[in-house]
Design a protein around this motif. Structure first.
Motif, PDB file in Angstrom:
ATOM      1  N   HIS A  77       0.001  10.686  -1.449  1.00 45.53           N
ATOM      2  CA  HIS A  77       0.361  11.713  -1.565  1.00 45.53           C
ATOM      3  C   HIS A  77       1.834  11.590  -2.204  1.00 45.53           C
ATOM      4  O   HIS A  77       2.125  12.182  -2.875  1.00 45.53           O
ATOM      5  N   CYS A  78       2.463  10.204  -2.487  1.00 46.38           N
ATOM      6  CA  CYS A  78       2.919  10.074  -3.656  1.00 46.38           C
ATOM      7  C   CYS A  78       3.198  10.285  -4.792  1.00 46.38           C
ATOM      8  O   CYS A  78       3.607  10.788  -5.386  1.00 46.38           O
ATOM      9  N   SER A 107       0.733  -1.062   0.088  1.00 45.98           N
ATOM     10  CA  SER A 107       0.107   0.134  -0.099  1.00 45.98           C
ATOM     11  C   SER A 107       0.932   1.489   0.026  1.00 45.98           C
ATOM     12  O   SER A 107       2.403   1.088   0.321  1.00 45.98           O
ATOM     13  N   LEU A 108       0.209   2.077  -0.129  1.00 39.70           N
ATOM     14  CA  LEU A 108       1.461   3.873  -0.221  1.00 39.70           C
ATOM     15  C   LEU A 108      -0.105   4.080   0.392  1.00 39.70           C
ATOM     16  O   LEU A 108      -1.360   4.263  -0.194  1.00 39.70           O
ATOM     17  N   SER A 109       0.134   6.123  -0.337  1.00 36.13           N
ATOM     18  CA  SER A 109      -0.187   6.991   0.390  1.00 36.13           C
ATOM     19  C   SER A 109      -0.569   7.520  -0.812  1.00 36.13           C
ATOM     20  O   SER A 109       0.729   7.281  -1.849  1.00 36.13           O
ATOM     21  N   ARG A 132       4.500  12.281   3.539  1.00 40.68           N
ATOM     22  CA  ARG A 132       2.844  11.890   3.957  1.00 40.68           C
ATOM     23  C   ARG A 132       3.774  10.734   2.668  1.00 40.68           C
ATOM     24  O   ARG A 132       2.491   9.983   2.577  1.00 40.68           O
ATOM     25  N   CYS A 133       4.390  10.333   2.298  1.00 42.48           N
ATOM     26  CA  CYS A 133       4.315  10.032   1.085  1.00 42.48           C
ATOM     27  C   CYS A 133       4.940   8.573   0.997  1.00 42.48           C
ATOM     28  O   CYS A 133       6.078   8.125   1.867  1.00 42.48           O
ATOM     29  N   GLN A 134       4.068   7.500   2.195  1.00 43.66           N
ATOM     30  CA  GLN A 134       4.235   6.242   3.424  1.00 43.66           C
ATOM     31  C   GLN A 134       3.324   5.325   2.871  1.00 43.66           C
ATOM     32  O   GLN A 134       2.466   5.247   2.241  1.00 43.66           O
ATOM     33  N   GLY A 135       4.166   3.850   3.647  1.00 46.64           N
ATOM     34  CA  GLY A 135       2.987   2.946   2.911  1.00 46.64           C
ATOM     35  C   GLY A 135       3.561   1.560   3.398  1.00 46.64           C
ATOM     36  O   GLY A 135       4.538   1.825   4.904  1.00 46.64           O
ATOM     37  N   GLU A 148       8.294   4.938   4.878  1.00 49.27           N
ATOM     38  CA  GLU A 148       8.494   6.592   4.280  1.00 49.27           C
ATOM     39  C   GLU A 148       9.388   7.166   3.551  1.00 49.27           C
ATOM     40  O   GLU A 148      10.206   7.348   3.985  1.00 49.27           O
ATOM     41  N   HIS A 189       6.211  -1.017   7.083  1.00 49.08           N
ATOM     42  CA  HIS A 189       6.026   0.844   7.248  1.00 49.08           C
ATOM     43  C   HIS A 189       7.087   0.880   6.134  1.00 49.08           C
ATOM     44  O   HIS A 189       8.678   0.553   7.088  1.00 49.08           O
TER      45      HIS A 189
END
Length: 97
Positions: A13-14, A9-11, A72-75, A66, A64
């Protein structure tokens, strides 16, 4: 050494990253395999390992991550395997920090 992970998964924001030096974040995708190198600057002098490399993670353990430069780009990702000899492709290759 290098570690291969499958991105789970990833946010969002990426995908929104537009700064020239950080555009690589736009290309991250769920389900893709990425290769991460562990090099001396990021290695612990005690263990000779990089933090977050999933050393004891096997099977379905979710880890996890980052992105540096955009917290804010994390997953999440799952470890596939560790490679003692790095053979990361030029795309989808990263470095532990």
């Amino acid at each position: 050494y290098c570690v291969e992970f499958r991105t789970e998964s990833l946010s969002p924001h990426c995908a929104l990253e537009t700064r020239p030096y950080a555009r690589w974040m736009q290309y991250l995708r769920e389900g893709h395999t990425v290769c991460v190198a562990c090099q001396p600057p990021a290695m612990s002098t005690d263990t000779q390992r990089c933090s977050g490399d999933g050393h004891n993670a096997h099977g379905d353990k979710i880890l996890h991550w980052e992105a540096i430069g955009n917290s804010r780009c994390q997953g999440t990702w799952k470890k596939i395997r560790q490679l003692e000899r790095c053979s990361c492709p030029l795309v989808h290759s990263f470095i532990f920090t």
